[in-house]
Design an enzyme around this catalytic site. Structure first.
Site, PDB file in Angstrom:
ATOM      1  N   GLU A 168      -0.875  -8.439   5.345  1.00  0.00           N
ATOM      2  CA  GLU A 168      -0.574  -8.628   6.779  1.00  0.00           C
ATOM      3  C   GLU A 168      -1.840  -8.556   7.635  1.00  0.00           C
ATOM      4  O   GLU A 168      -1.800  -8.831   8.825  1.00  0.00           O
ATOM      5  CB  GLU A 168       0.459  -7.581   7.243  1.00  0.00           C
ATOM      6  N   HIS A 218      -3.429  -5.268   1.637  1.00  0.00           N
ATOM      7  CA  HIS A 218      -2.728  -5.522   2.919  1.00  0.00           C
ATOM      8  C   HIS A 218      -2.680  -7.002   3.286  1.00  0.00           C
ATOM      9  O   HIS A 218      -3.517  -7.466   4.077  1.00  0.00           O
ATOM     10  CB  HIS A 218      -3.441  -4.761   4.042  1.00  0.00           C
ATOM     11  N   CYS A 245       0.808  -1.221   0.000  1.00  0.00           N
ATOM     12  CA  CYS A 245       0.000   0.000   0.000  1.00  0.00           C
ATOM     13  C   CYS A 245       0.848   1.282   0.000  1.00  0.00           C
ATOM     14  O   CYS A 245       1.470   1.598  -0.996  1.00  0.00           O
ATOM     15  CB  CYS A 245      -0.976  -0.067   1.160  1.00  0.00           C
TER      16      CYS A 245
HETATM   17  N1  GLN Z   1      -3.846   6.288   1.315  1.00  0.00           N
HETATM   18  C1  GLN Z   1      -2.540   6.029   1.784  1.00  0.00           C
HETATM   19  C2  GLN Z   1      -1.510   6.881   1.060  1.00  0.00           C
HETATM   20  O1  GLN Z   1      -1.805   7.475   0.093  1.00  0.00           O
HETATM   21  C3  GLN Z   1      -2.178   4.577   1.647  1.00  0.00           C
HETATM   22  C4  GLN Z   1      -3.138   3.735   2.436  1.00  0.00           C
HETATM   23  C5  GLN Z   1      -2.554   2.517   3.046  1.00  0.00           C
HETATM   24  O2  GLN Z   1      -1.340   2.310   3.145  1.00  0.00           O
HETATM   25  N2  GLN Z   1      -3.452   1.698   3.518  1.00  0.00           N
HETATM   26  O3  GLN Z   1      -0.409   6.939   1.490  1.00  0.00           O
END
Ligand code: GLN
Length: 200
Positions: free
Chosen positions: A182, A180, A97
């Site tokens: 994890e 995610h 992410c």
């Molecule tokens: N929205 C977050 C970002 O732009 C990322 C979201 C996440 O890691 N769950 O950094």
């Protein structure tokens, strides 16, 4: 049940913000040693590294404050002796992410990405993903204000897609997911990436 043994066993987790504990718990479950990385010296002797999710701007700003950006880039691209994998001899990286966004920002992952493109916190969702490298059983993908991969460039292999967009990719020693792994109790992604099967 006997816990699995892996050739790469010391895995760093960039631990300045984000879901560090959740990744550490998965590594512990797999009998891998987790090392929290907060300073340049912490990269020493690591076989792999996890860049967790969280808020990418916060991680970036703090990494900068802690003087971690150049050691981090160097760690990811520098071949090392005594790594169990062949060919590249690079440490194995898993970015999830916000971690994926950071790698793009560092110019280390050749994809174009749009932050929060799947909607805001309320629009977080779960989707069963087909990930052929993990076998036929689908993987529960948890998407939280996830970045969308709009385009992949040279050297990037698509490992999974959702609604026509890549959500899990690999570039050489780097694996990056917009979801995610994890946060589920399905450990197959961590196991594949840091385990014996990883054909680097
Ligand atoms: N929205 C977050 C970002 O732009 C990322 C979201 C996440 O890691 N769950 O950094």
């Amino acid at each position: 049940m006997k816990k699995p043994q892996f050739p790469s066993h010391k895995i760093g987790i960039l631990a300045i913000h984000g879901d560090v504990a959740e990744h550490a718990a998965v590594l512990a479950e797999l009998n891998l040693e987790a090392v929290e990385v907060r300073a340049a010296k912490d990269f020493k002797n690591l076989d792999g590294l996890i860049l967790p999710g969280g808020e990418s701007t916060t991680i970036y700003d703090l990494a900068k404050t802690y003087g971690l950006i150049s050691p981090l880039r160097k760690f990811i691209v520098t071949p090392r002796k005594n790594l169990p994998t062949t060919k590249y001899q690079l440490p194995t990286i898993l970015a999830t992410c916000a971690g994926l966004i950071l790698l793009v920002k560092f110019g280390l992952l050749n994809v174009e990405v749009e932050r929060n493109a799947y909607g805001r916190q309320l629009n977080s969702f779960e989707a069963d993903l087909k990930i052929p490298i993990l076998g036929s059983r689908k993987f529960p993908g948890i998407f939280i204000r996830a970045p969308k991969i709009l385009r992949t460039g040279k050297g990037v292999e698509i490992l999974a897609e959702f609604e026509g967009a890549p959500v899990f990719v690999r570039q050489r020693n780097i694996f990056a997911a917009s979801f995610h792994p994890e946060l589920t109790d399905d450990l197959r992604i961590h196991k594949f990436i840091f385990g014996l099967k990883f054909p680097q």
